[in-house]
Design a protein around this motif. Structure first.
Motif, PDB file in Angstrom:
ATOM      1  N   CYS A   1       0.818  -1.206   0.000  1.00  0.00           N
ATOM      2  CA  CYS A   1       0.000   0.000   0.000  1.00  0.00           C
ATOM      3  C   CYS A   1       0.857   1.265   0.000  1.00  0.00           C
ATOM      4  O   CYS A   1       0.407   2.339   0.426  1.00  0.00           O
ATOM      5  N   GLY A   2       2.110   1.158  -0.446  1.00  0.00           N
ATOM      6  CA  GLY A   2       2.907   2.354  -0.688  1.00  0.00           C
ATOM      7  C   GLY A   2       3.729   2.817   0.490  1.00  0.00           C
ATOM      8  O   GLY A   2       4.222   3.941   0.503  1.00  0.00           O
ATOM      9  N   ASN A   3       3.864   1.985   1.505  1.00  0.00           N
ATOM     10  CA  ASN A   3       4.671   2.375   2.657  1.00  0.00           C
ATOM     11  C   ASN A   3       5.694   1.272   2.924  1.00  0.00           C
ATOM     12  O   ASN A   3       5.525   0.455   3.821  1.00  0.00           O
ATOM     13  N   PRO A   4       6.763   1.226   2.110  1.00  0.00           N
ATOM     14  CA  PRO A   4       7.716   0.116   2.202  1.00  0.00           C
ATOM     15  C   PRO A   4       8.173  -0.115   3.635  1.00  0.00           C
ATOM     16  O   PRO A   4       8.647   0.819   4.292  1.00  0.00           O
ATOM     17  N   THR A   5       7.968  -1.330   4.124  1.00  0.00           N
ATOM     18  CA  THR A   5       8.223  -1.629   5.524  1.00  0.00           C
ATOM     19  C   THR A   5       9.000  -2.936   5.635  1.00  0.00           C
ATOM     20  O   THR A   5       8.669  -3.909   4.966  1.00  0.00           O
ATOM     21  N   GLU A   6      10.015  -2.921   6.479  1.00  0.00           N
ATOM     22  CA  GLU A   6      10.779  -4.143   6.712  1.00  0.00           C
ATOM     23  C   GLU A   6      10.049  -5.039   7.710  1.00  0.00           C
ATOM     24  O   GLU A   6       9.412  -4.543   8.636  1.00  0.00           O
ATOM     25  N   TYR A   7      10.213  -6.341   7.516  1.00  0.00           N
ATOM     26  CA  TYR A   7       9.719  -7.294   8.508  1.00  0.00           C
ATOM     27  C   TYR A   7      10.668  -7.278   9.690  1.00  0.00           C
ATOM     28  O   TYR A   7      11.839  -7.616   9.552  1.00  0.00           O
ATOM     29  N   LYS A   8      10.153  -6.795  10.830  1.00  0.00           N
ATOM     30  CA  LYS A   8      11.005  -6.691  12.015  1.00  0.00           C
ATOM     31  C   LYS A   8      10.303  -7.328  13.210  1.00  0.00           C
ATOM     32  O   LYS A   8       9.663  -6.631  13.998  1.00  0.00           O
ATOM     33  N   PRO A   9      10.369  -8.644  13.313  1.00  0.00           N
ATOM     34  CA  PRO A   9       9.710  -9.260  14.463  1.00  0.00           C
ATOM     35  C   PRO A   9      10.403  -8.803  15.737  1.00  0.00           C
ATOM     36  O   PRO A   9      11.618  -8.605  15.738  1.00  0.00           O
ATOM     37  N   GLY A  10       9.647  -8.611  16.781  1.00  0.00           N
ATOM     38  CA  GLY A  10      10.236  -8.169  18.051  1.00  0.00           C
ATOM     39  C   GLY A  10      10.893  -9.326  18.768  1.00  0.00           C
ATOM     40  O   GLY A  10      11.412 -10.247  18.149  1.00  0.00           O
ATOM     41  N   HIS A  11      10.840  -9.285  20.085  1.00  0.00           N
ATOM     42  CA  HIS A  11      11.434 -10.373  20.866  1.00  0.00           C
ATOM     43  C   HIS A  11      10.703 -11.669  20.575  1.00  0.00           C
ATOM     44  O   HIS A  11       9.488 -11.690  20.441  1.00  0.00           O
ATOM     45  N   TRP A  12      11.454 -12.756  20.522  1.00  0.00           N
ATOM     46  CA  TRP A  12      10.868 -14.068  20.262  1.00  0.00           C
ATOM     47  C   TRP A  12       9.897 -14.440  21.378  1.00  0.00           C
ATOM     48  O   TRP A  12      10.137 -14.183  22.554  1.00  0.00           O
ATOM     49  N   PHE A  13       8.787 -15.004  20.992  1.00  0.00           N
ATOM     50  CA  PHE A  13       7.885 -15.628  21.968  1.00  0.00           C
ATOM     51  C   PHE A  13       7.140 -16.735  21.246  1.00  0.00           C
ATOM     52  O   PHE A  13       7.109 -16.785  20.012  1.00  0.00           O
ATOM     53  N   ASN A  14       6.546 -17.630  21.991  1.00  0.00           N
ATOM     54  CA  ASN A  14       5.737 -18.687  21.396  1.00  0.00           C
ATOM     55  C   ASN A  14       4.972 -19.396  22.506  1.00  0.00           C
ATOM     56  O   ASN A  14       5.176 -19.122  23.690  1.00  0.00           O
TER      57      ASN A  14
ATOM     58  N   GLY B   1      11.609 -14.561  24.921  1.00  0.00           N
ATOM     59  CA  GLY B   1      13.066 -14.456  24.796  1.00  0.00           C
ATOM     60  C   GLY B   1      13.627 -15.829  24.411  1.00  0.00           C
ATOM     61  O   GLY B   1      12.883 -16.717  23.995  1.00  0.00           O
ATOM     62  N   TRP B   2      14.940 -16.005  24.556  1.00  0.00           N
ATOM     63  CA  TRP B   2      15.559 -17.252  24.091  1.00  0.00           C
ATOM     64  C   TRP B   2      16.040 -18.129  25.228  1.00  0.00           C
ATOM     65  O   TRP B   2      16.838 -17.722  26.057  1.00  0.00           O
ATOM     66  N   VAL B   3      15.503 -19.348  25.232  1.00  0.00           N
ATOM     67  CA  VAL B   3      16.029 -20.389  26.118  1.00  0.00           C
ATOM     68  C   VAL B   3      16.311 -21.583  25.224  1.00  0.00           C
ATOM     69  O   VAL B   3      15.369 -22.182  24.679  1.00  0.00           O
ATOM     70  N   PHE B   4      17.585 -21.918  25.028  1.00  0.00           N
ATOM     71  CA  PHE B   4      17.901 -23.055  24.155  1.00  0.00           C
ATOM     72  C   PHE B   4      17.981 -24.332  24.987  1.00  0.00           C
ATOM     73  O   PHE B   4      18.076 -24.281  26.213  1.00  0.00           O
ATOM     74  N   SER B   5      17.947 -25.466  24.263  1.00  0.00           N
ATOM     75  CA  SER B   5      17.880 -26.733  24.987  1.00  0.00           C
ATOM     76  C   SER B   5      19.110 -26.920  25.866  1.00  0.00           C
ATOM     77  O   SER B   5      19.039 -27.511  26.937  1.00  0.00           O
TER      78      SER B   5
END
Lengths: 449, 527
Positions: A327-340, A353-357
């Motif tokens: 729609c004419g407003n070039p925007t980067e994909y910038k996901p914030g802090h990881w969550f799930n 945030g990040w907790v690895f195995s």
């Protein structure tokens, strides 16, 4: 017919009449369509081979378990699409012809586009197991998979035993589904503990026990060797590679992950890796073609995120982002802090945030588990500075907003543990465990010191 | 879209079968009901014994069925097969249950003679309940005593079932214990026992303290008010409490906790809906059109009940004016001024929020004022063509009996368990307006965790499309929400939480955090 003629003859305002075609009616494609409509007057068409209307893929399991009907999984009522002038086309696209800017369907019909958004999602992985294409062998991803499951495993008379191959989120969901109809399940997991490529040891072990408490025959460190057919070409048994044990069954669920559904784009000229290669603007190598959601693969991973993220909310965010760009407003994909989040039978899981195995370099894990074996947390700290990096929480709900703020403010783990109560999101009157967690944390700090 | 035809399966569905405990429980419960039905045709020699047996069998059967359903299973959400079983998905048994319940209500309200109610000596079912009634109040039973007893047994037994089902959830357990207590003590035992105080010189009307006007539409009927006044101190105290609960206590509690303090912690209708009706909560209509109908119907009932009550009160103030310190005209002017001030305050503080709704509010207000003027000018106690008394009977028939009973409860298995609370209850209407405008209560959405699965909307008994808010990251502030907490319980991702918090930012959808980088969110939020 008359109407069509008139409109094509009219001089068109190229901007407002621009035709945006979205391939795929999942969360990514639908979010893109909704936001393009919000910001513009463009013509929007969503193409899907799967269903007429958008539904929540994550809710498929609840249909089989009888918690909901298909209708309940549709986030928008059927009138929504017409009201918002979003055209829906049901059809199977076989090719993208970008020179002519059109899509070709299985029935050879064509659809022209000005801009194309590929939101084609994933398909279940198959690793070349003998017998993987037999009748009674299936994945669990699409609406059609659900229909097959209803045929293959309607009850425990027709389906006396089930084997599931692959210990990830879909595997454990399928186990819960089959168990809800009292179908005995053998669950083959390649790893030595459930999902331990993602979950730290203590959490993974707790989920192992929870799976077994639900009477699932969990087989760890077990690979599939082959699926054996009966005289009619139907799966009748699965063989475990390590032991050679043959497990008689009426259905084999293949749930060893998913990968982008991009086979039909092989000769399209669109650059592919495992998925459709995109830059941070979600543009492919071909002008006016974008890719979002599960099928998009970032050239460079963003932070610690994977280049392909098959996650509900990232699809939604990419949809919002690409709509801005279009729609004419070039925007980067910038996901914030990881969550799930996820749910393993009765145990809810959230992560911020990040907790690895396993702790990476310069990282320390703190683990607390409740004695009832259904609640635990793991907190990851940057060892050198004491900075809070992330938390996994099982059986205790936490506030996204609070953790997002703490991560942005780069709080220390000491601070987070002392203020954990602010982040609690459990229903009112629930027992709270923050003081227990804190004293366990302090104790461990003292031991370490 | 092809739908899945589960019923085509020849062998049926394993998850649909009753286990042995459930089968035994069904036999015991039905035997208890059987005793009651049998008493229509046969007068038991020892009624007290058979009534005890019957009530124990009904209650025990329900509790045993719950044991069969939930014991030996791990704690968690127990909705397997809800849309597969015919009783909970408008299938054959759902319709059988709906028709039977509706039939029971029709007989109860309009043909009590069939149950054996007789002022000259009860027979049949009402007769069977005589011993218990005499034991409590000293009087013979009525059909209302039969109903009250069965109602209480249902709330207690299904309440235990509900607590069992949600044994991992203390919010659900506590509010269920609360409705069980209020039903047993306030609606059933205390009024029955208080009837023992009545004598020739002293008499109090049957008074359920927690049953407030306008749910209790006869709260300010002339004969009740007279009895209260005649009973002096204690009667006046009850009358004052009734007025205070409407104008002071309930607004304060609703401000602090939302309307849930009443609708799902205290109210008897809510109590039955949450316990006996729990199996039917998923049947409420979620469509936008249902919400539109709901708002018109419930607020029309509210206006109707205000006009009706005003007409009734002004009638007896009019012809018995020497008995009361309040005159008819003072009362009418008082009502008009009160409503005028109320409307002005709402308009002043909330006009931006309300927009179109304010116009509907104005219409409602206008109707009431016109009604008041009409009451004033038809001095022969007529309102338009009706006598106030007739208006009161009409309201009692249409709203009190047909809507709240026959449709509201009889159709649980068809329309869901809160049809009356959602569409008809004038009390819920008032509390809802308070909750929407002046309350700290909201359901908070947890940032970007929603996966749009739809469990919350499906299991919302009030038909609120909870998901439509949750997936936008918006808090849920709806007039109809009774705060049952089930949306939060069934959410698989921990997205929803019932909270009382500051008014600031309560409805604000722009603070949402869907996971995006902040500058994108500000773009998305641009309207």
């Amino acid at each position: 017919m008359y109407l069509t003629l008139v409109t094509t003859d009219l001089p068109t305002n190229s901007n407002s009449m621009e035709h945006i075609v979205i391939l795929g009616n999942g969360i990514s494609g639908v979010t893109a369509a909704r936001h393009i409509r919000k910001h513009s007057d463009k013509k929007i068409t969503i193409v899907s081979a799967e269903t007429d209307h958008f539904f929540s893929r994550t809710a498929l399991m609840y249909i089989y378990m009888g918690h909901m009907n298909f209708e309940h999984t549709k986030p928008y009522e059927d009138y929504f699409w017409k009201k918002n002038r979003i055209e829906l086309v049901r059809g199977y696209v076989t090719a993208v012809e970008h020179e002519k800017k059109r899509l070709k369907f299985a029935d050879n019909s064509l659809l022209d586009y000005d801009k194309l958004i590929l939101a084609v999602g994933s398909k279940p992985n198959k690793f070349g197991w003998p017998g993987q294409d037999l009748e009674g062998v299936q994945g669990l991803y699409s609406y059609q998979d659900l229909e097959n499951l209803e045929k293959n495993a309607p009850n425990n008379k027709i389906c006396k035993h089930a084997v599931i191959v692959g210990g990830g989120l879909i595997g454990i969901e399928l186990a819960e589904m089959l168990a809800s109809r009292a179908i005995p399940v053998t669950f083959l997991v390649r790893e030595s503990s459930f999902w331990n490529g993602v979950l730290p040891e203590g959490e993974s072990a707790m989920i192992n026990r929870h799976i077994k408490n639900h009477h699932i025959d969990l087989r760890l460190s077990s690979n599939l060797r082959e699926i054996i057919a009966d005289e009619n070409g139907r799966a009748k048994a699965a063989v475990i590679d390590e032991t050679g044990e043959e497990i008689a069954c009426d259905i084999v669920g293949l749930t060893a992950g998913v990968s982008p559904n991009v086979a039909f784009l092989k000769d399209s000229g669109i650059e592919l890796g495992r998925g459709i290669k995109v830059n941070r603007m979600l543009e492919t190598n071909i002008k006016d073609i974008y890719a979002i959601g599960d099928c998009a693969e970032q050239h460079e991973p963003i932070g610690s995120r994977r280049p392909i993220e098959a996650v509900w909310y990232t699809g939604r965010m990419m949809g919002e982002t690409v709509a801005q760009t279009i729609c004419g407003n070039p925007t980067e994909y910038k996901p914030g802090h990881w969550f799930n989040s996820a749910k393993f039978f009765d145990i809810e899981y959230q992560t911020y945030g990040w907790v690895f195995s396993k702790p990476r370099e310069n990282e320390t894990h703190f683990h607390w588990k409740h004695e009832d074996d259904t609640k635990c947390i793991t907190v990851c700290t940057k060892t050198s500075t004491g900075q809070f990096l992330g938390i996994n929480t099982f059986g205790i709900r936490m506030r996204h907003e609070v953790f997002d703020r703490w991560l942005t403010e780069e709080r220390s783990t000491d601070y987070v543990m002392q203020h954990l109560r602010e982040a609690n999101f459990d229903p009112e009157f629930y027992k709270q465990f923050e003081s227990q967690i804190l004293s366990s944390y302090v104790q461990q700090q003292t031991v370490n010191a | 879209m092809s739908t899945i035809q589960r019923n085509m399966s020849l062998t049926g569905d394993a998850s649909n079968y009753l286990n042995p405990t459930q089968k035994i429980a069904t036999v015991i419960g039905l035997a208890g009901l059987g005793i009651i039905v049998f008493s229509l045709f046969h007068e038991f020699a020892n009624q007290a014994l058979w009534l005890t047996l019957s009530l124990l069998a009904i209650g025990g059967g329900i509790v045993l069925f719950a044991k069969g359903s939930y014991s030996g299973k791990l704690e968690g959400i127990k909705n397997h097969g809800v849309w597969i079983k015919s009783i909970s998905s408008r299938g054959f048994w759902g319709w059988v249950a709906g028709i039977s319940l509706t039939g029971f209500y029709v007989i109860l309200y309009f043909y009590e003679g069939l149950l054996g109610a007789n002022p000259d000596g009860n027979t049949g079912i009402v007769g069977l309940f005589d011993p218990l009634s005499r034991f409590l109040s000293g009087n013979p039973a009525s059909q209302w005593f039969v109903y009250g007893t069965l109602y209480t047994v249902a709330i207690l037994a299904f309440g235990i079932k509900f607590i069992w089902k949600y044994r991992h959830n203390r919010y659900e357990q506590l509010r269920t214990v609360s409705v069980m207590f209020f039903q047993t003590a306030f609606a059933f035992l205390i009024p029955e026992l208080m009837a023992r105080l009545n004598s020739d010189s002293f008499s109090l009307p049957y008074n359920d303290l927690k049953n407030m006007w306008p749910l209790n539409y006869y709260a300010f009927d002339g004969w009740r008010v007279d009895q209260f006044i005649n009973a002096e101190t204690i009667g006046i105290a009850f009358l004052v409490f009734a007025v205070l609960s409407v104008f002071v206590i309930s607004p304060i509690l609703t401000y602090k906790y939302g309307k849930r303090w009443y609708c799902s912690w205290v109210c008897g209708c809510g109590g039955l809906a949450e316990t006996a009706g729990d199996s039917f909560r998923q049947l409420s209509d979620k469509r936008m059109v249902a919400w539109k109908v709901e708002r018109w119907v419930i607020h029309s009932v509210l206006v109707f009940s205000v006009v009706m009550t005003t007409a009734v009160v002004s009638t007896y103030l009019g012809y018995d004016s020497e008995k009361y310190w309040l005159t008819k005209d003072m009362f009418l002017i008082g009502v008009a001024v009160f409503l005028g001030l109320l409307f002005a305050v709402i308009w002043y503080y909330k006009r931006e929020e309300l927009a179109k709704d304010a116009r509907y509010g104005a219409i409602g207000y206008l109707v009431i004022v016109l009604g008041l003027i009409a009451i004033h000018y038809f001095s022969n106690n007529q309102l338009f063509l009706f006598e106030a008394g007739d208006l009161r009977s009409f309201y009692g028939f249409l709203i009190g009996a047909v809507f709240s009973g026959v449709i509201g409860t009889g159709f649980y298995p068809i329309f869901g368990n809160r049809v009356w609370c959602r569409m008809g209850c004038p009390m819920a209407g008032i509390l809802g307006i308070q909750q929407r405008l002046f309350s700290k209560f909201r359901i908070t959405t947890n940032g970007g965790q929603c996966i749009s699965c739809g469990n919350c909307s499906t299991y919302c008994e009030m038909g609120i499309d909870v998901r439509s808010y949750a997936q936008k990251g918006e808090n849920i502030v709806r007039a109809s929400c009774v705060g049952c907490g089930i949306c939060s319980a069934v959410c698989p991702r921990g997205v929803l939480k019932l909270e009382n918090g500051p008014l600031e930012g309560r409805i604000d959808g722009n603070q949402v955090l869907l996971g995006n980088d902040v500058d994108l969110m500000s773009l998305v939020n641009e309207k």
